[in-house]
Design an enzyme around this catalytic site. Sequence first.
Site, PDB file in Angstrom:
ATOM      1  N   LEU A 179       6.682   4.472  -8.032  1.00 32.50           N
ATOM      2  CA  LEU A 179       6.031   5.034  -9.214  1.00 32.50           C
ATOM      3  C   LEU A 179       4.719   5.714  -8.846  1.00 32.50           C
ATOM      4  O   LEU A 179       4.193   5.517  -7.752  1.00 32.50           O
ATOM      5  CB  LEU A 179       5.783   3.914 -10.230  1.00 32.50           C
ATOM      6  CG  LEU A 179       7.041   3.164 -10.710  1.00 32.50           C
ATOM      7  CD1 LEU A 179       6.659   2.030 -11.645  1.00 32.50           C
ATOM      8  CD2 LEU A 179       8.012   4.112 -11.385  1.00 32.50           C
ATOM      9  N   PRO A 180       4.155   6.493  -9.782  1.00 30.47           N
ATOM     10  CA  PRO A 180       2.953   7.255  -9.429  1.00 30.47           C
ATOM     11  C   PRO A 180       1.711   6.404  -9.104  1.00 30.47           C
ATOM     12  O   PRO A 180       1.064   6.646  -8.088  1.00 30.47           O
ATOM     13  CB  PRO A 180       2.704   8.124 -10.672  1.00 30.47           C
ATOM     14  CG  PRO A 180       4.036   8.229 -11.342  1.00 30.47           C
ATOM     15  CD  PRO A 180       4.720   6.918 -11.070  1.00 30.47           C
ATOM     16  N   THR A 227       2.201   4.187  -3.792  1.00 25.37           N
ATOM     17  CA  THR A 227       0.862   4.074  -3.199  1.00 25.37           C
ATOM     18  C   THR A 227      -0.101   3.723  -4.325  1.00 25.37           C
ATOM     19  O   THR A 227      -0.338   4.554  -5.215  1.00 25.37           O
ATOM     20  CB  THR A 227       0.430   5.410  -2.561  1.00 25.37           C
ATOM     21  OG1 THR A 227       1.378   5.762  -1.559  1.00 25.37           O
ATOM     22  CG2 THR A 227      -0.946   5.285  -1.932  1.00 25.37           C
ATOM     23  N   LYS A 252      -2.294   1.673   4.239  1.00 27.89           N
ATOM     24  CA  LYS A 252      -1.965   3.031   3.768  1.00 27.89           C
ATOM     25  C   LYS A 252      -3.248   3.827   3.490  1.00 27.89           C
ATOM     26  O   LYS A 252      -3.361   5.004   3.861  1.00 27.89           O
ATOM     27  CB  LYS A 252      -1.098   2.912   2.517  1.00 27.89           C
ATOM     28  CG  LYS A 252      -0.817   4.196   1.783  1.00 27.89           C
ATOM     29  CD  LYS A 252       0.239   5.046   2.440  1.00 27.89           C
ATOM     30  CE  LYS A 252       0.428   6.354   1.669  1.00 27.89           C
ATOM     31  NZ  LYS A 252       1.263   7.296   2.362  1.00 27.89           N
ATOM     32  N   LYS A 274      -5.618  11.722  -4.582  1.00 26.43           N
ATOM     33  CA  LYS A 274      -5.405  10.379  -5.144  1.00 26.43           C
ATOM     34  C   LYS A 274      -5.618   9.306  -4.059  1.00 26.43           C
ATOM     35  O   LYS A 274      -6.336   8.328  -4.266  1.00 26.43           O
ATOM     36  CB  LYS A 274      -3.980  10.279  -5.693  1.00 26.43           C
ATOM     37  CG  LYS A 274      -3.592   8.890  -6.156  1.00 26.43           C
ATOM     38  CD  LYS A 274      -2.090   8.753  -6.408  1.00 26.43           C
ATOM     39  CE  LYS A 274      -1.559   7.486  -5.795  1.00 26.43           C
ATOM     40  NZ  LYS A 274      -0.166   7.214  -6.018  1.00 26.43           N
TER      41      LYS A 274
END
Length: 297
Positions: free
Chosen positions: A65-66, A97, A172, A247
């Site tokens: 998902l976003p 992420t 990440k 982001k």
Amino acid sequence: MLNIGFIGLGNMGLPMALNLVKAGYTVRVFDLVADSITQAVDAGAVAAESALDAAAEADVVISMLPAGHHVRALYVNGDAPLFDRMKPTAIAIDSSTIDAKTARDVSEAAASRGLAFVDAPVSGGTAGAAAGTLSFLCGASAEHFNAVEPILSVMGKNIFHAGGPGAGQIAKACNNMLLAVLMSGTCEALNMGIKAGLDPAVLSDIMRQSSGGNWALNVYNPVPGVMESAPASKGYAGGFMTDLMVKDLGLAMDLSQQLNAPVPMGSQARALFSMHKAKGNGTLDFSSVLSLYQDAD
Ligand code: NAD
């Protein structure tokens, strides 16, 4: 064979889900966009009517998902939280992420119900998702990591255990901040050399094989025409969008603030990519940040 519920069939999720289908798993899929479900069904997946429908009977639930609030709502505090209905033996893997705090909170919510949750963000982009060569950076107990490794190996080549819950998201954020620094530094050096009259391919080759060598020069050259396979040679289409890099850099900045860890290079890279996005380049591949350094025609 395990039943898999897959939620989020976007640029990354759809090809990941299809690799599971190809490997013979029964994959029940859901996305808010009906057309994405149709594409997955055409390739052999089973359509679900809701996220709950995809997850209720699954042995493994995977989400792609976003952002963090989508993940929290899906599992914990939305209209129909999956943790209220998943099989007690099921394990949830979130490959979105997101921020490490949300990952840890969702992991704790799972543990309090006797369920297992692994944060497993990926590196490798849409090409890696399609080819099944993603890297998965996992945050979980050793037991939960061992349980999900075989499934992740169907979608990826390198499956890392970064540490406990949230550690995958921290790894990440660190990696993508370094990538942003390397890409902007590479653009800076190439632009200077090109302005001085050097051939970009020759300069790239020199730096690639010298002490400035890095991933951007090896496989992702930002100058159009130097590397046929790189997004730069395809009008900066596909690849990893500037919006997503901004982001990810936001997540890295939040983390640096929480930890009081100085990130002057990361902050500078974030400023550059934010400016590049503000100029209308959010949907272009992030290597297009080269244009920030170039003189206007
Ligand atoms: P995307 O926007 O293409 O896909 C997200 C999908 O989630 C969409 O199809 C959307 O409809 C769906 N969705 C949103 N809320 C939902 C809900 N409640 N229930 C069901 N479906 C829902 O994004 P993407 O490029 O596939 O990226 C997904 C995640 O992977 C992001 O967190 C991104 O940062 C990360 N990521 C992306 C890349 C990349 O190259 N695109 C690389 C590494 C990591």
